[in-house]
Design a protein around this motif. Structure first.
Motif, PDB file in Angstrom:
ATOM      1  N   MET A   1     -22.100  17.812  34.984  1.00 53.91           N
ATOM      2  CA  MET A   1     -22.120  19.187  34.525  1.00 53.91           C
ATOM      3  C   MET A   1     -22.423  19.192  33.017  1.00 53.91           C
ATOM      4  O   MET A   1     -23.518  19.401  32.592  1.00 53.91           O
ATOM      5  N   SER A   2     -21.489  18.826  32.208  1.00 47.54           N
ATOM      6  CA  SER A   2     -21.586  18.763  30.738  1.00 47.54           C
ATOM      7  C   SER A   2     -21.340  20.108  30.085  1.00 47.54           C
ATOM      8  O   SER A   2     -21.550  21.143  30.672  1.00 47.54           O
ATOM      9  N   PRO A  46     -27.464  13.540  36.395  1.00 46.13           N
ATOM     10  CA  PRO A  46     -27.514  13.579  34.934  1.00 46.13           C
ATOM     11  C   PRO A  46     -26.184  13.175  34.294  1.00 46.13           C
ATOM     12  O   PRO A  46     -26.161  12.427  33.324  1.00 46.13           O
ATOM     13  N   HIS A  47     -25.081  13.686  34.845  1.00 48.23           N
ATOM     14  CA  HIS A  47     -23.731  13.395  34.336  1.00 48.23           C
ATOM     15  C   HIS A  47     -22.885  12.892  35.499  1.00 48.23           C
ATOM     16  O   HIS A  47     -23.196  13.182  36.654  1.00 48.23           O
ATOM     17  N   ASP A  49     -20.432  13.709  37.205  1.00 56.33           N
ATOM     18  CA  ASP A  49     -19.867  14.524  38.286  1.00 56.33           C
ATOM     19  C   ASP A  49     -20.943  15.273  39.077  1.00 56.33           C
ATOM     20  O   ASP A  49     -20.655  15.871  40.108  1.00 56.33           O
ATOM     21  N   ASP A  50     -22.182  15.215  38.617  1.00 56.19           N
ATOM     22  CA  ASP A  50     -23.207  16.046  39.259  1.00 56.19           C
ATOM     23  C   ASP A  50     -23.494  15.633  40.697  1.00 56.19           C
ATOM     24  O   ASP A  50     -23.853  16.481  41.520  1.00 56.19           O
ATOM     25  N   HIS A 159     -30.038  18.477  33.052  1.00 52.58           N
ATOM     26  CA  HIS A 159     -30.320  18.750  34.469  1.00 52.58           C
ATOM     27  C   HIS A 159     -31.814  19.022  34.650  1.00 52.58           C
ATOM     28  O   HIS A 159     -32.430  18.588  35.621  1.00 52.58           O
TER      29      HIS A 159
END
Ligand SMILES: [Zn+2]
Length: 253
Positions: A1-2, A46-47, A49-50, A159
């Motif tokens: 997410m970020s 990307p992060h 948790d995505d 993202h």
């Protein structure tokens, strides 16, 4: 997410999505049609948790098939708590890797069956390394592979960069591209013309798959708590979570 998005604090409420005629008219699709049995699934996150937020249900369904999966963590998500003394970046990097492993296990996936690559690109700056990411993916992907990434117009720089790189690599190699929205659930309007509804399909989740997705999200503890040093709200707040825990996942073909 970020962190740090220039959108409204609350985002589009779940009830508005539930009343969306455009969303209601999206046709379902089976896992077999999205990821044909025997084809390799490569997930680009990307992060850390995505992979759960975008497609935790799909991964839980894949776990039932006992097939190998490749997961590419593009960044370590070290930018989620700017200015925090509770979460200095080196600590956050290690924490988020660990959370990711717990989350994947919660989905029912055996870590030994995951080919996991961590690229350690700088959180928030994936676009700076787009050419090398495209080259890496283009080298690795083959026709028949399914490459799953965040949507290239998801509204977050990383993202979108990852989505663009995935699209280019898929075009270069003949792999099948699937894009999934994460932040779009927050900023898009219920019948938003910016959403590619004609390419959208719903992967319906069973109660068990949804339960696994919910449990996997709870593994991302650093994203679920208030930062005691800065007072920043959780990155994944209640509104965000309920939008991402609908009983289906939206996939753009
Ligand atoms: Zn992200």
């Amino acid at each position: 997410m970020s962190q740090a998005l220039p959108f409204g604090v609350q985002g589009t409420p779940l009830r508005d999505w539930q009343n969306s005629a455009a969303l209601r008219s999206v046709q379902p699709i089976t896992l077999e049609a999205l990821v044909p049995p025997g084809s390799r699934l490569v997930v680009l996150a990307p992060h850390p948790d995505d992979e759960v937020l975008a497609c935790g249900g799909l991964l839980a369904a894949m776990a039932e098939r006992q097939e190998d999966i490749q997961l590419i963590s593009v960044t370590d998500g070290e930018g989620s708590h700017p200015g925090s003394s509770q979460w200095p970046q080196p600590q956050l990097r290690a924490q988020r890797r660990q959370e990711s492993e717990h989350a994947i296990a919660s989905l029912g996936l055996e870590l030994s069956r995951i080919s996991w690559h961590r690229l350690e690109l700088v959180d928030g700056h994936v676009a700076d390394r787009a050419e090398s990411l495209i080259a890496l993916l283009s080298e690795d992907m083959r026709p028949g592979d399914v490459l799953l990434s965040t949507w290239r117009h998801d509204g977050h720089c990383d993202h979108e960069a990852v989505g663009h790189c995935a699209a280019q690599a898929a075009a270069n190699t003949g792999a099948t591209l699937l894009e999934l929205p994460v932040w779009a659930w927050h900023w898009a309007q219920p019948n938003d013309p910016r959403i590619p509804w004609d390419r959208a399909r719903k992967l319906m989740l069973t109660d068990a798959q949804l339960m696994r997705k919910r449990k996997a999200i709870t593994a991302h503890a650093s994203q679920l708590q208030i930062d005691t040093s800065t007072g920043a709200a959780p990155v994944l707040d209640a509104n965000t979570l309920e939008r991402l825990l609908q009983p289906f996942e939206l996939v753009f073909l």
